[in-house]
Design an enzyme around this catalytic site. Structure first.
Site, PDB file in Angstrom:
ATOM      1  N   ARG A  58       0.815  -1.218   0.000  1.00 33.04           N
ATOM      2  CA  ARG A  58       0.000   0.000   0.000  1.00 33.04           C
ATOM      3  C   ARG A  58       0.850   1.271   0.000  1.00 33.04           C
ATOM      4  NH1 ARG A  58      -2.368  -3.663   3.387  1.00 33.04           N
ATOM      5  NH2 ARG A  58      -1.527  -2.577   5.185  1.00 33.04           N
ATOM      6  N   GLU A  95       2.133  -7.045  14.130  1.00 33.16           N
ATOM      7  CA  GLU A  95       1.187  -7.201  15.222  1.00 33.16           C
ATOM      8  C   GLU A  95       0.450  -8.524  15.137  1.00 33.16           C
ATOM      9  OE1 GLU A  95      -0.192  -3.930  12.374  1.00 33.16           O
ATOM     10  OE2 GLU A  95       1.667  -4.635  13.171  1.00 33.16           O
TER      11      GLU A  95
END
Length: 175
Positions: A58, A95
């Site tokens: 992205r 994460e």
């Protein structure tokens, strides 16, 4: 324009417990996308840099547009095994798992100043890995610019503590 209005939130993606901040709703709106690029370009003017690097995938969306506008070379920091020539690699924690990013060994000259652009900073693992790739390449990180800072996940603050210059356009919680 309030860019936050163009960010979609998706609960439990890519796994349970993660609140995913989706930028596809921002980039599909021509005015919001243009405003985002304009803001990144404006923030980048504070820094002296030779090249722009972005993190797959992205980050490529924003960095390629900024690179074109500023007439600066664009370097892709890619996922493992996506680049065909000799690479530097860095493993890091996400994460929600682990990953590796790579860059071609010939992407940077010694002492190049590199602006790193990405869509989002959460815990900072990906950003720190990007910085390591640039430093392994004997270049320097001029600054980071993120579209979104998930402020409660502390990645932004961790980069500041490591003496990196960091900017963002939007701040939202990560939970």
């Amino acid at each position: 324009m309030n860019l936050k209005e163009f960010i979609r939130s998706i609960q439990d993606y890519p796994k349970k417990g993660i609140l995913f901040r989706d930028i596809t709703t921002l980039i599909k709106d021509k005015n919001a996308f243009a405003e985002t690029i304009d803001q990144i370009v404006e923030k980048s003017k504070k820094y002296n840099f030779d090249k722009i690097a972005a993190i797959e995938s992205r980050g490529f969306v924003f960095a390629s547009a900024v690179s074109y506008i500023l007439n600066k070379p664009f370097v892709m920091l890619r996922k493992k095994n996506k680049l065909p020539a000799d690479v530097h690699s860095v493993d890091f924690e996400l994460e929600y798992g682990t990953a590796t990013i790579e860059v071609h060994k010939d992407s940077f000259e010694v002492n190049d100043n590199v602006l790193i652009i990405d869509d989002l900073i959460a815990t900072g693992g990906t950003a720190e890995a990007a910085a390591k790739l640039i430093e392994i390449s004997k270049a320097k990180v001029a600054a980071f610019i993120f579209v979104i800072n998930l402020f409660d996940l502390n990645g932004y603050d961790n980069l500041i503590k490591k003496n990196y210059k960091v900017e963002n356009l939007i701040e939202v919680p990560g939970h």
